[in-house]
Design an enzyme around this catalytic site. Sequence first.
Site, PDB file in Angstrom:
ATOM      1  N   MET A  30       0.850  -1.191   0.000  1.00  0.00           N
ATOM      2  CA  MET A  30       0.000   0.000   0.000  1.00  0.00           C
ATOM      3  C   MET A  30       0.893   1.251   0.000  1.00  0.00           C
ATOM      4  O   MET A  30       0.446   2.341   0.349  1.00  0.00           O
ATOM      5  CB  MET A  30      -0.940  -0.013   1.198  1.00  0.00           C
ATOM      6  CG  MET A  30      -1.906  -1.206   1.159  1.00  0.00           C
ATOM      7  SD  MET A  30      -3.485  -0.937   1.961  1.00  0.00           S
ATOM      8  CE  MET A  30      -2.970  -0.631   3.639  1.00  0.00           C
ATOM      9  N   TYR A  32       4.180   3.976   0.692  1.00  0.00           N
ATOM     10  CA  TYR A  32       4.857   4.640   1.808  1.00  0.00           C
ATOM     11  C   TYR A  32       5.926   3.703   2.382  1.00  0.00           C
ATOM     12  O   TYR A  32       5.901   3.317   3.552  1.00  0.00           O
ATOM     13  CB  TYR A  32       3.864   5.089   2.894  1.00  0.00           C
ATOM     14  CG  TYR A  32       4.344   6.332   3.601  1.00  0.00           C
ATOM     15  CD1 TYR A  32       4.396   7.541   2.922  1.00  0.00           C
ATOM     16  CD2 TYR A  32       4.777   6.301   4.910  1.00  0.00           C
ATOM     17  CE1 TYR A  32       4.859   8.690   3.538  1.00  0.00           C
ATOM     18  CE2 TYR A  32       5.253   7.444   5.534  1.00  0.00           C
ATOM     19  CZ  TYR A  32       5.287   8.629   4.843  1.00  0.00           C
ATOM     20  OH  TYR A  32       5.753   9.772   5.450  1.00  0.00           O
ATOM     21  N   HIS A  34       9.003   1.470   3.672  1.00  0.00           N
ATOM     22  CA  HIS A  34      10.016   1.459   4.730  1.00  0.00           C
ATOM     23  C   HIS A  34      10.891   0.240   4.463  1.00  0.00           C
ATOM     24  O   HIS A  34      10.668  -0.493   3.472  1.00  0.00           O
ATOM     25  CB  HIS A  34       9.370   1.429   6.122  1.00  0.00           C
ATOM     26  CG  HIS A  34       8.321   0.365   6.266  1.00  0.00           C
ATOM     27  ND1 HIS A  34       8.610  -0.980   6.219  1.00  0.00           N
ATOM     28  CD2 HIS A  34       6.976   0.436   6.429  1.00  0.00           C
ATOM     29  CE1 HIS A  34       7.507  -1.678   6.365  1.00  0.00           C
ATOM     30  NE2 HIS A  34       6.496  -0.857   6.483  1.00  0.00           N
ATOM     31  N   HIS A  37       9.290  -3.146   3.489  1.00  0.00           N
ATOM     32  CA  HIS A  37       8.936  -3.302   2.073  1.00  0.00           C
ATOM     33  C   HIS A  37      10.191  -3.563   1.243  1.00  0.00           C
ATOM     34  O   HIS A  37      10.197  -4.428   0.367  1.00  0.00           O
ATOM     35  CB  HIS A  37       8.312  -2.015   1.530  1.00  0.00           C
ATOM     36  CG  HIS A  37       7.005  -1.640   2.147  1.00  0.00           C
ATOM     37  ND1 HIS A  37       6.840  -0.515   2.900  1.00  0.00           N
ATOM     38  CD2 HIS A  37       5.794  -2.238   2.099  1.00  0.00           C
ATOM     39  CE1 HIS A  37       5.580  -0.420   3.286  1.00  0.00           C
ATOM     40  NE2 HIS A  37       4.920  -1.461   2.826  1.00  0.00           N
ATOM     41  N   GLY A 151       5.087  -9.781   4.401  1.00  0.00           N
ATOM     42  CA  GLY A 151       5.847  -9.711   5.643  1.00  0.00           C
ATOM     43  C   GLY A 151       5.167 -10.480   6.767  1.00  0.00           C
ATOM     44  O   GLY A 151       3.938 -10.543   6.840  1.00  0.00           O
ATOM     45  N   ASP A 154       2.421  -8.951   9.474  1.00  0.00           N
ATOM     46  CA  ASP A 154       0.985  -9.168   9.274  1.00  0.00           C
ATOM     47  C   ASP A 154       0.752 -10.675   9.200  1.00  0.00           C
ATOM     48  O   ASP A 154       0.387 -11.222   8.152  1.00  0.00           O
ATOM     49  CB  ASP A 154       0.530  -8.469   7.996  1.00  0.00           C
ATOM     50  CG  ASP A 154       0.745  -6.970   8.073  1.00  0.00           C
ATOM     51  OD1 ASP A 154       0.100  -6.337   8.918  1.00  0.00           O
ATOM     52  OD2 ASP A 154       1.586  -6.447   7.330  1.00  0.00           O
ATOM     53  N   VAL A 180      10.811  -6.810   9.835  1.00  0.00           N
ATOM     54  CA  VAL A 180      11.987  -5.934   9.954  1.00  0.00           C
ATOM     55  C   VAL A 180      11.692  -4.919  11.056  1.00  0.00           C
ATOM     56  O   VAL A 180      10.590  -4.371  11.130  1.00  0.00           O
ATOM     57  CB  VAL A 180      12.282  -5.224   8.609  1.00  0.00           C
ATOM     58  CG1 VAL A 180      13.469  -4.281   8.744  1.00  0.00           C
ATOM     59  CG2 VAL A 180      12.551  -6.263   7.520  1.00  0.00           C
ATOM     60  N   SER A 189       6.397  -0.213  10.111  1.00  0.00           N
ATOM     61  CA  SER A 189       5.039  -0.141   9.567  1.00  0.00           C
ATOM     62  C   SER A 189       4.834   1.271   9.049  1.00  0.00           C
ATOM     63  O   SER A 189       5.341   2.241   9.644  1.00  0.00           O
ATOM     64  CB  SER A 189       4.030  -0.424  10.686  1.00  0.00           C
ATOM     65  OG  SER A 189       2.745   0.042  10.321  1.00  0.00           O
TER      66      SER A 189
HETATM   67  O1  PAF Z   1      -0.061  -5.652   3.611  1.00  0.00           O
HETATM   68  C1  PAF Z   1      -0.486  -4.757   2.829  1.00  0.00           C
HETATM   69  O2  PAF Z   1       0.161  -3.757   2.555  1.00  0.00           O
HETATM   70  C2  PAF Z   1      -1.877  -4.902   2.209  1.00  0.00           C
HETATM   71  O3  PAF Z   1      -2.750  -5.501   3.103  1.00  0.00           O
HETATM   72  C3  PAF Z   1      -1.854  -5.653   0.869  1.00  0.00           C
HETATM   73  C4  PAF Z   1      -1.379  -7.083   1.019  1.00  0.00           C
HETATM   74  C5  PAF Z   1      -0.958  -4.918  -0.119  1.00  0.00           C
HETATM   75  C6  PAF Z   1      -3.271  -5.691   0.274  1.00  0.00           C
HETATM   76  O4  PAF Z   1      -3.786  -4.420   0.086  1.00  0.00           O
END
Ligand code: PAF
Length: 291
Positions: A30, A32, A34, A37, A151, A154, A180, A189
């Site tokens: 989504m 932004y 860090h 990602h 990750g 979640d 991380v 996050s």
């Molecule tokens: O973990 C996330 O950033 C979101 O839940 C995802 C998997 C991209 C779905 O929108």
Amino acid sequence: MRTVATKDELRAALAPARREGSRIGLVPTMGYFHDGHLSLMRRAREDCDVVVVSVFVNPTQFGPAENLDAYPRDLERDRELAAGVGVDLLWAPDAEEMYPEGFASAVEVDASLTAVLDGDPERRGPSHFRGVTTIVAKLFNSVQPEVAYFGRKDAQQAVVIERMARDLDFPVRVEVLPTVRGADGVALSSRNSYLDAGERERATAISRALRTAERAVADGERSTAALTERIAAELREAGIEPEYVEARDAGDLTPVSELNGRPVLVAVAAPVGRARLIDNVVVTQPETETK
Ligand code: PAF
């Protein structure tokens, strides 16, 4: 690195790679970005011939109490960071592209996985995971990756997506990579950007409490109630009132009362300032005891 917005552009950009039988990796995000990602992107870069990153703040996974408009966004910065770790293609569709007028479908995983922990109707509710699985199914269908990266922070999302991919025969391998953390232990996050300095300091109690639980298991604690109570008490001492602290089987999310040799997910959600933070550890009874 190319940036595309529409599914047609995405398909055209990936056509040569598909013709050549290249291995395509997808990192759904989504935005932004860090380091969490970026670690997924680096891993995709190592594993795959073509790395695609999607950036889409998915409205259907936000509840009425969550502020979709306030979710942090900075596509220019994301583009620079993704290019810096060797991403080939950034796909940043808008809401109209993903949910055009008349959109009327959803992908849903069973309540045993989606109406517990974060999906409990008293918390974010199962509609959160319906939103996640619907968008991830659409991302999988559009990109058709061989591997997709998520990750471990979640953890429930990862379990739900793995089950969806397995049950619905998506030809994709779901890779779940370790959380991380910042130097202070806080799990990275995008929502951490809501924390001021004092709240960030308070948030460090979450990872500390989880480490305490890990140590308790190493020292012989087997009762999950004892572990979760200890974590909750440590958080309260730090001025954090947890939304939940729960221990569940890491594979199927059923409640676990005693460590039993299988990996157990110890998951926490807690509000700190404006941010709702989640974190977890997976603990397992030492092998020597289970033989
Ligand atoms: O973990 C996330 O950033 C979101 O839940 C995802 C998997 C991209 C779905 O929108």
